[in-house]
Write a protein that holds these residues in place. Sequence first.
Motif, PDB file in Angstrom:
ATOM      1  N   CYS A  71       0.822  -1.218   0.000  1.00 37.91           N
ATOM      2  CA  CYS A  71       0.000   0.000   0.000  1.00 37.91           C
ATOM      3  C   CYS A  71       0.853   1.264   0.000  1.00 37.91           C
ATOM      4  O   CYS A  71       0.308   2.376  -0.018  1.00 37.91           O
ATOM      5  N   PHE A  72       2.184   1.101   0.022  1.00 42.15           N
ATOM      6  CA  PHE A  72       3.076   2.259   0.063  1.00 42.15           C
ATOM      7  C   PHE A  72       3.878   2.364  -1.226  1.00 42.15           C
ATOM      8  O   PHE A  72       4.148   1.357  -1.893  1.00 42.15           O
ATOM      9  N   THR A  73       4.257   3.587  -1.564  1.00 39.08           N
ATOM     10  CA  THR A  73       5.082   3.784  -2.762  1.00 39.08           C
ATOM     11  C   THR A  73       6.495   3.237  -2.540  1.00 39.08           C
ATOM     12  O   THR A  73       7.173   2.887  -3.505  1.00 39.08           O
ATOM     13  N   GLU A  74       6.947   3.179  -1.290  1.00 38.83           N
ATOM     14  CA  GLU A  74       8.265   2.611  -0.967  1.00 38.83           C
ATOM     15  C   GLU A  74       8.080   1.492   0.059  1.00 38.83           C
ATOM     16  O   GLU A  74       8.237   1.706   1.271  1.00 38.83           O
ATOM     17  N   PRO A  75       7.728   0.291  -0.390  1.00 36.05           N
ATOM     18  CA  PRO A  75       7.440  -0.821   0.533  1.00 36.05           C
ATOM     19  C   PRO A  75       8.603  -1.176   1.444  1.00 36.05           C
ATOM     20  O   PRO A  75       8.398  -1.652   2.566  1.00 36.05           O
ATOM     21  N   GLN A  76       9.846  -0.919   1.002  1.00 36.73           N
ATOM     22  CA  GLN A  76      11.018  -1.346   1.764  1.00 36.73           C
ATOM     23  C   GLN A  76      11.086  -0.666   3.132  1.00 36.73           C
ATOM     24  O   GLN A  76      11.594  -1.254   4.099  1.00 36.73           O
ATOM     25  N   TYR A  95       8.359   7.302  10.822  1.00 34.67           N
ATOM     26  CA  TYR A  95       8.942   7.807   9.578  1.00 34.67           C
ATOM     27  C   TYR A  95       7.823   8.337   8.684  1.00 34.67           C
ATOM     28  O   TYR A  95       6.641   8.059   8.911  1.00 34.67           O
ATOM     29  N   ASP A  96       8.187   9.115   7.669  1.00 37.42           N
ATOM     30  CA  ASP A  96       7.214   9.660   6.725  1.00 37.42           C
ATOM     31  C   ASP A  96       7.209   8.833   5.444  1.00 37.42           C
ATOM     32  O   ASP A  96       8.256   8.322   5.018  1.00 37.42           O
ATOM     33  N   ALA A  97       6.021   8.678   4.846  1.00 32.40           N
ATOM     34  CA  ALA A  97       5.889   7.856   3.645  1.00 32.40           C
ATOM     35  C   ALA A  97       4.705   8.357   2.815  1.00 32.40           C
ATOM     36  O   ALA A  97       4.014   9.306   3.187  1.00 32.40           O
ATOM     37  N   TRP A  98       4.503   7.676   1.677  1.00 25.43           N
ATOM     38  CA  TRP A  98       3.381   7.988   0.795  1.00 25.43           C
ATOM     39  C   TRP A  98       2.499   6.752   0.665  1.00 25.43           C
ATOM     40  O   TRP A  98       2.975   5.672   0.327  1.00 25.43           O
ATOM     41  N   LEU A  99       1.227   6.916   0.964  1.00 26.64           N
ATOM     42  CA  LEU A  99       0.260   5.818   0.918  1.00 26.64           C
ATOM     43  C   LEU A  99      -0.430   5.805  -0.438  1.00 26.64           C
ATOM     44  O   LEU A  99      -0.986   6.814  -0.877  1.00 26.64           O
ATOM     45  N   ASP A 105      -4.591  10.524  -5.688  1.00 33.09           N
ATOM     46  CA  ASP A 105      -3.133  10.594  -5.672  1.00 33.09           C
ATOM     47  C   ASP A 105      -2.614  10.035  -4.351  1.00 33.09           C
ATOM     48  O   ASP A 105      -3.354   9.977  -3.362  1.00 33.09           O
ATOM     49  N   PRO A 106      -1.337   9.611  -4.315  1.00 36.20           N
ATOM     50  CA  PRO A 106      -0.770   9.118  -3.053  1.00 36.20           C
ATOM     51  C   PRO A 106      -0.905  10.148  -1.941  1.00 36.20           C
ATOM     52  O   PRO A 106      -0.830  11.358  -2.169  1.00 36.20           O
ATOM     53  N   LEU A 107      -1.112   9.637  -0.718  1.00 36.70           N
ATOM     54  CA  LEU A 107      -1.349  10.494   0.440  1.00 36.70           C
ATOM     55  C   LEU A 107      -0.099  10.529   1.321  1.00 36.70           C
ATOM     56  O   LEU A 107       0.387   9.478   1.755  1.00 36.70           O
ATOM     57  N   PRO A 108       0.444  11.707   1.606  1.00 34.88           N
ATOM     58  CA  PRO A 108       1.594  11.782   2.521  1.00 34.88           C
ATOM     59  C   PRO A 108       1.147  11.493   3.956  1.00 34.88           C
ATOM     60  O   PRO A 108       0.181  12.082   4.441  1.00 34.88           O
ATOM     61  N   VAL A 109       1.846  10.567   4.613  1.00 32.66           N
ATOM     62  CA  VAL A 109       1.461  10.170   5.968  1.00 32.66           C
ATOM     63  C   VAL A 109       2.696  10.076   6.850  1.00 32.66           C
ATOM     64  O   VAL A 109       3.819   9.870   6.372  1.00 32.66           O
TER      65      VAL A 109
END
Length: 371
Positions: A71-76, A95-99, A105-109
Amino acid sequence: MAASAVSALKKAGKRVVRSVDAAQRFQPLDLLATLAAVVDADGRVVFANAALEDALGMSRRSINGSLLQECFTEPQLLDNALQGARGNEFAALRYDAWLRRQTHDPLPVHVVVAQTETAGEVIVELLPLEQQTRQEREERLLDQAQANKELIRNLAHEIKNPLGGIRGAAQLLQMELDSKELVEYTQVIIHEADRLQSLVDRLLAPHRRPHVVGDVNIHEVCERVRSLILAEFPRGLRVVRDYDTSIPEFRGDREQLIQALLNIAHNAAQALGERIAAGDGEIIFRTRIGRQVTFGKQRYRLALELHVIDNGPGVPDSIRDRIFFPLVSGREGGSGLGLTLAQTFVQQHHGLIECDSVPGRTDFKLLIPLP
């Protein structure tokens, strides 16, 4: 906020026994306005709360059993966090990520990964980065509205008494005058006093009128306002319906809601002057149900979201932060009371009006709690 929420989740997990079904064990998570999921050591979702369902645009059945990393743009990043949790390297990691979302559009979380009291289970809490800013804006808006309400009431009452005296004195003076030219001056005084009296009455209207509560069908309200707008602007303007007909009736003052919606729609139509002249003016009435919505310092399980969207030039930057203030208007000759009264009427339903405006698209969103 995140730390307290994670603490609450840990306590909730500690109180339950492992033999209880996951849906029952983690039901308290549905009471959170923030997005939350419980995953196993590999990242497979054991439980997703309602807020996460809404954000992803997926049902809980579809989410459960899937890898949350996907569900994240950067699964790692989440993989690394889960590895740290398995090794007991931390109590909570942020940490901060994009959902990723299906239809947006992806949501910053801001992600908070925390271990529970149960081995092999990890809580992942996602805080939308704009959420804190939005809550602060809402609190400021409510405080300003309350201050404006008190100021308006006090000021209006202070104006009314001397205004009546001025008008009465002008009428008595007019009766003593023989000169037609001088009578014209007293008539100007009387006319302007009446105009100010009308303004004061409009300022006091929301506080004088009794709150008449009954069953309200929001689409009947929309249709009433739509017919009034089209009657005034019969050419060059489309008023589009985009309704969720599953929205239930709720208790409220139908006439107040009609007036609030009419004020907003009428402002939109007037802002669309050039578009209407060109024949492509458009206003959209959109109704939706919001779940686990937080506004007005409270969280509601269900809320009505009524959008009034127009394709006009947008709210001028100079007044964007003050549009709900009394006597602030973006057009010449405007009273600056329409949005103030609309906000007051919606707040009397424990709701709130928000505005998002850019050139070519202005969206006024009315939020009202549903039963």
